[in-house]
Design a protein around this motif. Sequence first.
Motif, PDB file in Angstrom:
ATOM      1  N   THR A  97       1.339  -1.183   0.412  1.00  0.00           N
ATOM      2  CA  THR A  97       0.229  -0.045  -0.178  1.00  0.00           C
ATOM      3  C   THR A  97       0.683   1.207   0.021  1.00  0.00           C
ATOM      4  O   THR A  97       0.613   1.965  -0.777  1.00  0.00           O
ATOM      5  N   THR A 135     -10.223   1.856   4.686  1.00  0.00           N
ATOM      6  CA  THR A 135      -9.732   0.929   5.198  1.00  0.00           C
ATOM      7  C   THR A 135     -11.399  -0.393   5.489  1.00  0.00           C
ATOM      8  O   THR A 135     -11.697   0.437   6.307  1.00  0.00           O
ATOM      9  N   ALA A 166      -4.957   3.266   9.642  1.00  0.00           N
ATOM     10  CA  ALA A 166      -6.000   1.638   9.755  1.00  0.00           C
ATOM     11  C   ALA A 166      -5.976   1.571  11.453  1.00  0.00           C
ATOM     12  O   ALA A 166      -7.138   0.988  11.332  1.00  0.00           O
ATOM     13  N   GLU A 167      -4.971   1.436  12.207  1.00  0.00           N
ATOM     14  CA  GLU A 167      -5.099   0.831  13.519  1.00  0.00           C
ATOM     15  C   GLU A 167      -6.266   2.336  14.727  1.00  0.00           C
ATOM     16  O   GLU A 167      -6.871   0.765  15.187  1.00  0.00           O
ATOM     17  N   ARG A 170      -9.131   1.241  13.492  1.00  0.00           N
ATOM     18  CA  ARG A 170      -9.732  -0.148  13.299  1.00  0.00           C
ATOM     19  C   ARG A 170     -10.773   0.502  14.777  1.00  0.00           C
ATOM     20  O   ARG A 170     -11.499  -0.803  16.258  1.00  0.00           O
TER      21      ARG A 170
END
Length: 187
Positions: A97, A135, A166-167, A170
């Motif tokens: 990515t 995401t 991303a962390e 999520r």
Amino acid sequence: MLEEHGLQANDIPFSGEKLTREDIQAEVDRRKQAPALGVTRIPHDSMRRRIAEHLTHSLTVAPHVTAVFEADFTAIAAHRAAHKDAFAKDGANLTYTPDGVSAAGAARKAAPAVNGRWYDDRIDIYEDVNIGIGTALGEKGLIVPVVREAESLNLLGMARAIASLAERARSKQLTPDDVAGGTFTIT
């Protein structure tokens, strides 16, 4: 009315001596509300609604372009294999990515208008490349956090930025600013 809704008279409960239009409508309404056999119905929460609203808004106000390119990733795969551990020590997961996002950031030099926003009377072309990255949130759908000034990041900086976003996505720690102001989106 039975035929219109694909029903049989003996499938409809009725309260009086004969089946009425109201009985049929009540059954139609009940079936619309009840999930089909083997279906679990999960109501939308506010986050899923907002994601859907943003995606729908984007689709209705701006032209979308999908580009598919074939590329030889041999050198990128070799670089990834050689540097994955070093990146991990620096707190970044070296996936493909960051390379894709970096390439998209650099592509605006060749085609500046792709880093623009469509309006009815103009296109605004942005100097900074703020790349939204689709995401996955598992069962919660998709969100698009934005890497700011992507054109100025090296590969390690890009990998760190993507991993952080991303962390936070999520773990539900994104702020409204984290998902606003994108000028280009990659899914």
